[in-house]
Design a protein around this motif. Structure first.
Motif, PDB file in Angstrom:
ATOM      1  N   VAL A 170       0.729  -1.270   0.093  1.00 52.15           N
ATOM      2  CA  VAL A 170      -0.001  -0.049   0.023  1.00 52.15           C
ATOM      3  C   VAL A 170       1.084   1.113   0.091  1.00 52.15           C
ATOM      4  CG1 VAL A 170      -1.707   1.626   1.453  1.00 52.15           C
ATOM      5  CG2 VAL A 170      -2.042  -0.968   1.061  1.00 52.15           C
ATOM      6  N   PRO A 171       1.785   1.482   1.045  1.00 53.26           N
ATOM      7  CA  PRO A 171       2.452   2.609   0.700  1.00 53.26           C
ATOM      8  C   PRO A 171       3.442   2.607  -0.214  1.00 53.26           C
ATOM      9  CG  PRO A 171       3.386   1.348   2.805  1.00 53.26           C
ATOM     10  CD  PRO A 171       1.995   0.582   2.163  1.00 53.26           C
ATOM     11  N   TYR A 172       3.864   1.587  -0.866  1.00 49.88           N
ATOM     12  CA  TYR A 172       4.654   1.672  -1.972  1.00 49.88           C
ATOM     13  C   TYR A 172       3.894   2.095  -3.224  1.00 49.88           C
ATOM     14  CZ  TYR A 172       7.550  -0.127  -5.972  1.00 49.88           C
ATOM     15  OH  TYR A 172       8.396  -0.420  -7.074  1.00 49.88           O
ATOM     16  N   ILE A 173       2.574   1.646  -3.460  1.00 49.28           N
ATOM     17  CA  ILE A 173       1.745   2.349  -4.239  1.00 49.28           C
ATOM     18  C   ILE A 173       1.547   4.026  -4.192  1.00 49.28           C
ATOM     19  CG2 ILE A 173      -0.545   2.402  -5.364  1.00 49.28           C
ATOM     20  CD1 ILE A 173      -0.728  -0.657  -4.415  1.00 49.28           C
ATOM     21  N   TYR A 213      -3.824 -15.823  -1.946  1.00 49.59           N
ATOM     22  CA  TYR A 213      -3.262 -15.291  -3.193  1.00 49.59           C
ATOM     23  C   TYR A 213      -3.669 -13.863  -3.591  1.00 49.59           C
ATOM     24  CZ  TYR A 213      -1.092 -19.754  -3.394  1.00 49.59           C
ATOM     25  OH  TYR A 213      -0.202 -20.872  -3.184  1.00 49.59           O
ATOM     26  N   LEU A 214      -4.949 -13.447  -2.934  1.00 47.89           N
ATOM     27  CA  LEU A 214      -5.632 -12.444  -3.476  1.00 47.89           C
ATOM     28  C   LEU A 214      -5.434 -11.104  -2.505  1.00 47.89           C
ATOM     29  CD1 LEU A 214      -9.030 -13.477  -5.088  1.00 47.89           C
ATOM     30  CD2 LEU A 214      -6.930 -13.176  -6.398  1.00 47.89           C
ATOM     31  N   PRO A 215      -5.274 -11.216  -1.130  1.00 46.94           N
ATOM     32  CA  PRO A 215      -5.381 -10.127  -0.365  1.00 46.94           C
ATOM     33  C   PRO A 215      -4.300  -8.908  -0.734  1.00 46.94           C
ATOM     34  CG  PRO A 215      -5.451 -12.192   1.061  1.00 46.94           C
ATOM     35  CD  PRO A 215      -5.297 -12.654  -0.488  1.00 46.94           C
ATOM     36  N   ALA A 216      -3.399  -9.380  -1.142  1.00 40.35           N
ATOM     37  CA  ALA A 216      -2.355  -8.001  -1.520  1.00 40.35           C
ATOM     38  C   ALA A 216      -2.966  -7.406  -2.646  1.00 40.35           C
ATOM     39  CB  ALA A 216      -0.828  -8.847  -1.595  1.00 40.35           C
ATOM     40  N   PHE A 217      -3.602  -7.944  -3.602  1.00 41.79           N
ATOM     41  CA  PHE A 217      -4.188  -7.379  -4.654  1.00 41.79           C
ATOM     42  C   PHE A 217      -5.250  -6.281  -4.212  1.00 41.79           C
ATOM     43  CE2 PHE A 217      -1.857 -11.011  -6.909  1.00 41.79           C
ATOM     44  CZ  PHE A 217      -1.177 -10.102  -7.755  1.00 41.79           C
ATOM     45  N   LYS A 218      -6.031  -6.765  -3.347  1.00 34.89           N
ATOM     46  CA  LYS A 218      -7.271  -6.197  -2.808  1.00 34.89           C
ATOM     47  C   LYS A 218      -6.946  -5.139  -2.151  1.00 34.89           C
ATOM     48  CE  LYS A 218     -11.199  -6.945  -0.224  1.00 34.89           C
ATOM     49  NZ  LYS A 218     -11.835  -7.553   0.646  1.00 34.89           N
ATOM     50  N   ALA A 219      -5.648  -5.140  -1.262  1.00 38.33           N
ATOM     51  CA  ALA A 219      -5.241  -3.967  -0.501  1.00 38.33           C
ATOM     52  C   ALA A 219      -4.794  -3.037  -1.290  1.00 38.33           C
ATOM     53  CB  ALA A 219      -4.080  -4.572   0.541  1.00 38.33           C
ATOM     54  N   VAL A 221      -5.679  -2.399  -4.485  1.00 39.52           N
ATOM     55  CA  VAL A 221      -6.847  -1.732  -5.165  1.00 39.52           C
ATOM     56  C   VAL A 221      -7.641  -0.974  -4.005  1.00 39.52           C
ATOM     57  CG1 VAL A 221      -9.184  -1.912  -6.210  1.00 39.52           C
ATOM     58  CG2 VAL A 221      -7.359  -3.564  -6.854  1.00 39.52           C
ATOM     59  N   GLN A 222      -7.999  -1.425  -2.901  1.00 41.23           N
ATOM     60  CA  GLN A 222      -8.840  -0.704  -1.947  1.00 41.23           C
ATOM     61  C   GLN A 222      -7.997   0.172  -1.061  1.00 41.23           C
ATOM     62  OE1 GLN A 222     -11.585  -3.814  -0.454  1.00 41.23           O
ATOM     63  NE2 GLN A 222     -12.876  -3.527  -2.234  1.00 41.23           N
ATOM     64  N   GLU A 223      -7.128  -0.109  -0.556  1.00 43.25           N
ATOM     65  CA  GLU A 223      -6.318   0.816   0.320  1.00 43.25           C
ATOM     66  C   GLU A 223      -5.169   1.487  -0.429  1.00 43.25           C
ATOM     67  OE1 GLU A 223      -4.953  -1.579   3.655  1.00 43.25           O
ATOM     68  OE2 GLU A 223      -6.627  -3.040   3.225  1.00 43.25           O
ATOM     69  N   ASN A 249     -13.332  -9.729 -14.379  1.00 44.01           N
ATOM     70  CA  ASN A 249     -14.771  -9.004 -14.146  1.00 44.01           C
ATOM     71  C   ASN A 249     -15.274  -9.416 -12.867  1.00 44.01           C
ATOM     72  OD1 ASN A 249     -14.567  -8.263 -16.989  1.00 44.01           O
ATOM     73  ND2 ASN A 249     -15.967 -10.010 -17.781  1.00 44.01           N
ATOM     74  N   ASP A 250     -15.644 -10.677 -12.304  1.00 45.18           N
ATOM     75  CA  ASP A 250     -16.060 -11.088 -11.163  1.00 45.18           C
ATOM     76  C   ASP A 250     -15.502 -10.413 -10.057  1.00 45.18           C
ATOM     77  OD1 ASP A 250     -17.673 -12.419 -12.778  1.00 45.18           O
ATOM     78  OD2 ASP A 250     -17.197 -14.403 -12.326  1.00 45.18           O
ATOM     79  N   ILE A 251     -14.122 -10.738  -9.747  1.00 46.84           N
ATOM     80  CA  ILE A 251     -13.380 -10.334  -8.449  1.00 46.84           C
ATOM     81  C   ILE A 251     -12.881  -8.835  -8.613  1.00 46.84           C
ATOM     82  CG2 ILE A 251     -11.619 -10.801  -6.914  1.00 46.84           C
ATOM     83  CD1 ILE A 251     -11.953 -13.803  -7.825  1.00 46.84           C
ATOM     84  N   LEU A 252     -11.887  -8.810  -9.420  1.00 48.67           N
ATOM     85  CA  LEU A 252     -11.157  -7.304  -9.623  1.00 48.67           C
ATOM     86  C   LEU A 252     -12.245  -6.146  -9.606  1.00 48.67           C
ATOM     87  CD1 LEU A 252      -8.516  -6.053  -9.671  1.00 48.67           C
ATOM     88  CD2 LEU A 252      -8.516  -6.118 -12.001  1.00 48.67           C
ATOM     89  N   LYS A 253     -13.241  -6.306 -10.558  1.00 51.80           N
ATOM     90  CA  LYS A 253     -13.945  -4.950 -11.097  1.00 51.80           C
ATOM     91  C   LYS A 253     -15.189  -5.124 -10.294  1.00 51.80           C
ATOM     92  CE  LYS A 253     -11.259  -3.661 -15.640  1.00 51.80           C
ATOM     93  NZ  LYS A 253     -11.683  -3.923 -16.973  1.00 51.80           N
ATOM     94  N   GLY A 254     -15.703  -6.468 -10.376  1.00 50.55           N
ATOM     95  CA  GLY A 254     -17.065  -6.727  -9.414  1.00 50.55           C
ATOM     96  C   GLY A 254     -16.990  -6.473  -7.976  1.00 50.55           C
ATOM     97  N   GLU A 255     -16.299  -7.743  -7.403  1.00 52.49           N
ATOM     98  CA  GLU A 255     -16.350  -7.524  -5.837  1.00 52.49           C
ATOM     99  C   GLU A 255     -15.294  -6.472  -5.247  1.00 52.49           C
ATOM    100  OE1 GLU A 255     -14.937 -11.576  -4.624  1.00 52.49           O
ATOM    101  OE2 GLU A 255     -16.578 -12.481  -5.834  1.00 52.49           O
ATOM    102  N   TRP A 256     -14.496  -6.010  -5.997  1.00 54.34           N
ATOM    103  CA  TRP A 256     -13.397  -5.036  -5.492  1.00 54.34           C
ATOM    104  C   TRP A 256     -13.759  -3.621  -6.074  1.00 54.34           C
ATOM    105  CZ3 TRP A 256      -8.267  -7.915  -6.044  1.00 54.34           C
ATOM    106  CH2 TRP A 256      -8.227  -9.182  -5.139  1.00 54.34           C
ATOM    107  N   GLY A 257     -14.602  -3.517  -6.969  1.00 60.40           N
ATOM    108  CA  GLY A 257     -14.750  -2.062  -7.704  1.00 60.40           C
ATOM    109  C   GLY A 257     -13.595  -1.630  -8.139  1.00 60.40           C
TER     110      GLY A 257
END
Ligand code: BGC
Length: 737
Positions: A170-173, A213-219, A221-223, A249-257
């Motif tokens: 998150v801080p890197y981004i 496998y997904l939490p870091a990508f979710k963070a 995106v969302q954080e 479609n489902d996870i990245l753009k759907g669930e995580w917006g």
């Protein structure tokens, strides 16, 4: 009549004048909401312009809309420094003379600092370098989880733990994007090996997918609010990840917006229809031999180029998906190239080198220090033997797309010599020959590593040098050549290459003060672990590598890094290998499920060589009793744990305090414990500080695959404070009502 003409003209002028004030089109007006700007630009674009915008026009760029003053997009690798310029249509070097960058430490080293402030410093610094080079998308950071120690690209990632990786990305981004440069987090998702990377279909259960496998990508995106994400090469559910209905479609753009751009990994797009409908926004690197295809413009033949336009013209597909892709790319442009307030950046500066050095110093991990063999006591040391090829080999060149043309690189030998000066004699022996190549993709390190002597002669010399030294620093490990820490292939085994094991064992016999410095981005087997006195994990540290290592070896810097992945004794102590599922064939089944890294070792009660979270210091820390504010839980769904940590030694130092949570009873299997908090504290000699962690239900939850939801089950939990995953300092139980 004449009067009338004048009046009309005046009116025209007035209205022209008024218009002139109002003619700033909405899309160029940054006081307008982003959404309106995007829609305005979109409606001014032709279908051809839209198609052009979503695929490459060169190896690393895609066109903007010159007619509307929307600039091109320029991408760069990533993630450890800004890649040197290549030719428009070829991978060969463009031979610029002003593109030598600062090479930052590999992301494995960054994560080993366990220091979020340093992740921000890293992101900010590399973002400044990207901005100066006029790149608006940085292809990084990489956050794929360390599933097997054989993955050739582990060095570009941040280890085996989803929580740690999430907190560091998150801080890197944020740092990168504060420069008006987009981070492009990669590789989404399940790209955990290089073998068959373009074709392998990953089979993983939903719990492992969501929990590991997904939490870091979710963070991210969302954080982190990342503006771009790169799809990966592999398949998931039989579909390429770069155009994948489920992942994109489902996870990245759907669930995580996710509102940003999905960029294909270079050559990761394979099919026009899927690319249209399954979430890909920009295509790069397809048909990478560019003009060699004999077309006047090979890029026109990309999946999202002429073939897409054709389908639209023939009425086979509509333009809804195209508009959606273009909206995302436009937003990227507004946030980056068209952001009037973005700073100018800076490149190859001393400040960046020092940032890299600081990160390197804090990332180095002291794994073993018997009889306090380290730090080297220069007051008592007359002769230091430095042995091993990695003491002299430049590591910023090689390893795949992260290879760099560094402004300079200090080798471990150079760094140590410089630091020791005339205080002691530093004698070098190569000991073994590993990789003598000294260039990658047209970038030459300038080193001549050719060697005429036989292996035996080298051993004899090394033993002689070691024998009459006060201390021996063996700098070995892996390097960036194929089948080591390198893109495109995985390692063939856990052992050290080039017969280093044999040499180390021999050296240990002639000098008990032997320190092994492991230059790698991966765990290695250490059959001689009990025969050496010191072990240091030295990573790939970039431009300032040698200075950082020397600072730790002589004790200018007190080591404070900790491992972000488990070092197994043997390969089958790792879940992916115990289940014989690495690397698979056309398909790889993640049979160990969510039991990755320490989660596997703890479930199977396997003692690792070095556990996740392990790292020593030149001082000592004492932990007090762990307490919990239980009343708070009932009132606010949050709970705070505290522990006092005291520096009981004579040197100032930093300690990473780790919080793990155990779910005592749960309806689904859960790991023995999981990292849910960490804090790096600075303590002067003798100083004590209170360290506290506040967690909410997220820290107690697991992913219930039947419900497809995160659940925190009421019941008993334990909060565990450790100096590593295996070195438990205290626990406290609590209940979720
Ligand atoms: C790598 C990416 C990289 C891209 C562009 C690909 O082969 O997988 O990580 O960003 O090339 O160089």
């Amino acid at each position: 009549m004449f009067k009338k003409i004048i009046a009309v003209t005046a009116l025209a002028l007035v209205s022209f004048g008024m218009q002139a004030q109002n003619t700033v089109p909405v899309y160029l007006d940054d006081s307008k909401p982003m959404k309106d700007r995007v829609e305005d630009a979109l409606k001014k674009m032709t279908t051809e312009e839209k198609i052009a915008m979503i695929h490459a026009q060169s190896k690393f760029s895609s066109p903007g809309v010159p007619r509307l003053g929307i600039p091109d997009n320029w991408m760069t690798d990533g993630p450890h420094g800004i890649r040197p310029e290549v030719l428009w249509d070829e991978w060969s070097q463009a031979k610029w003379t002003n593109d030598s960058c600062i090479a930052f430490p590999a992301l494995t080293a960054l994560s080993a600092t366990w220091n979020k402030d340093l992740a921000l410093l890293y992101g900010t610094s590399i973002g400044e370098e990207a901005r100066y080079r006029n790149k608006n998308v940085l292809l990084g950071p990489g956050v794929n989880i360390y599933r097997s120690p054989l993955n050739g690209r582990n060095f570009e990632y941040m280890g085996e733990d989803p929580y740690l990786t999430s907190k560091m990305v998150v801080p890197y981004i944020k740092g990168v994007q504060s420069n008006g440069v987009a981070a492009c987090v990669k590789h989404f998702a399940l790209n955990n090996q290089e073998t068959n990377r373009h074709s392998v279909n990953v089979v993983v259960d939903d719990r492992a997918l969501y929990e590991i496998y997904l939490p870091a990508f979710k963070a991210a995106v969302q954080e982190g609010g990342t503006w771009a994400i790169m799809g990966s090469y592999n398949k998931y559910k039989g579909q390429q990840a770069c155009h994948n209905e489920y992942l994109l479609n489902d996870i990245l753009k759907g669930e995580w917006g996710f509102e940003g751009v999905v960029v294909a990994d270079w050559g990761g797009a394979h099919n026009t229809k899927q690319a249209i409908f399954n979430g890909l926004d920009m295509e790069f690197g397809s048909w990478t031999d560019g003009l060699a295809w004999g077309k006047s413009n090979a890029y026109d033949n990309y999946y999202l180029a002429a073939p897409y336009l054709d389908m639209i013209k023939k009425g086979e597909v509509g333009t809804k998906e195209l508009d959606e892709k273009v909206r995302r790319v436009l937003r990227l442009s507004f946030l980056t190239t068209m952001n009037k307030n973005r700073p100018w950046g800076s490149f190859g500066t001393e400040a960046h080198a020092l940032a890299g050095r600081k990160i390197a110093e804090e990332g180095i991990v002291l794994l073993k220090n018997k009889n306090n063999v380290l730090p080297i006591d220069l007051a008592k040391t007359k002769k230091i033997a430095v042995i091993g090829e990695n003491a002299i080999k430049m590591m910023t060149v090689g390893g795949g797309s992260s290879s760099l043309k560094a402004k300079y690189e200090i080798s471990p030998l150079e760094g140590l010599k410089k630091r020791v000066g005339t205080q002691a004699q530093v004698v070098y022996a190569r000991g073994y020959v590993g990789d003598v190549s000294s260039d990658y993709n047209g970038v030459a390190s300038g080193q001549d590593l050719s060697e005429k002597r036989t292996a035996e002669e080298l051993t004899v010399e090394a033993l002689k040098v070691a024998k009459d030294a006060d201390i021996v620093i063996f700098v070995g490990g892996l390097n960036k050549s194929d089948f080591q820490d390198s893109e495109g292939n995985d390692r063939k085994g856990l052992e050290l290459p080039y017969n280093q094991d044999k040499l180390i064992a021999q050296l240990a016999k002639v000098n008990k003060n032997l320190v092994f410095v492991n230059i790698s981005g991966n765990a290695v087997a250490m059959p001689w672990v009990n025969e050496v006195s010191g072990i240091v994990q030295g990573w790939f540290l970039g431009t300032e590598a040698g200075n950082a290592l020397a600072a730790v070896l002589v004790g200018d810097v007190n080591p404070s890094g900790k491992l972000t992945f488990t070092f197994p004794v043997k390969l089958t102590d790792n879940g992916a290998h115990a289940t014989s599922t690495f690397p698979g064939g056309d398909e790889v089944v993640y049979k160990e499920g969510l039991f990755v890294g320490y989660r596997w070792a703890e479930k199977e009660k396997i003692k690792p060589l070095f556990p996740f979270g392990h790292g020593l210091s030149y001082t000592t820390f004492q932990y007090g009793k762990v307490t919990a504010d239980k009343k708070q839980m009932a009132a606010s769904d949050q709970i705070t744990f505290s522990v006092k940590v005291k520096n009981t030694g004579t040197r100032d130092g930093q300690e990473v305090v780790e919080l793990y949570i155990t779910d005592i009873k749960s309806s689904l299997p859960r790991p023995v414990k999981e990292l849910k908090g960490f804090e790096k504290v600075s303590l002067k000699a003798g100083e004590e500080k209170n360290v506290s962690f506040t967690v909410d239900k997220t820290a107690l939850s697991f992913f219930d695959d039947k419900k497809h939801a995160w659940v925190a089950e009421p019941g008993a939990f334990e909060a565990i404070i450790g100096a590593s995953s295996a070195d438990i300092k205290g626990k406290v139980s609590f209940e979720l009502k």
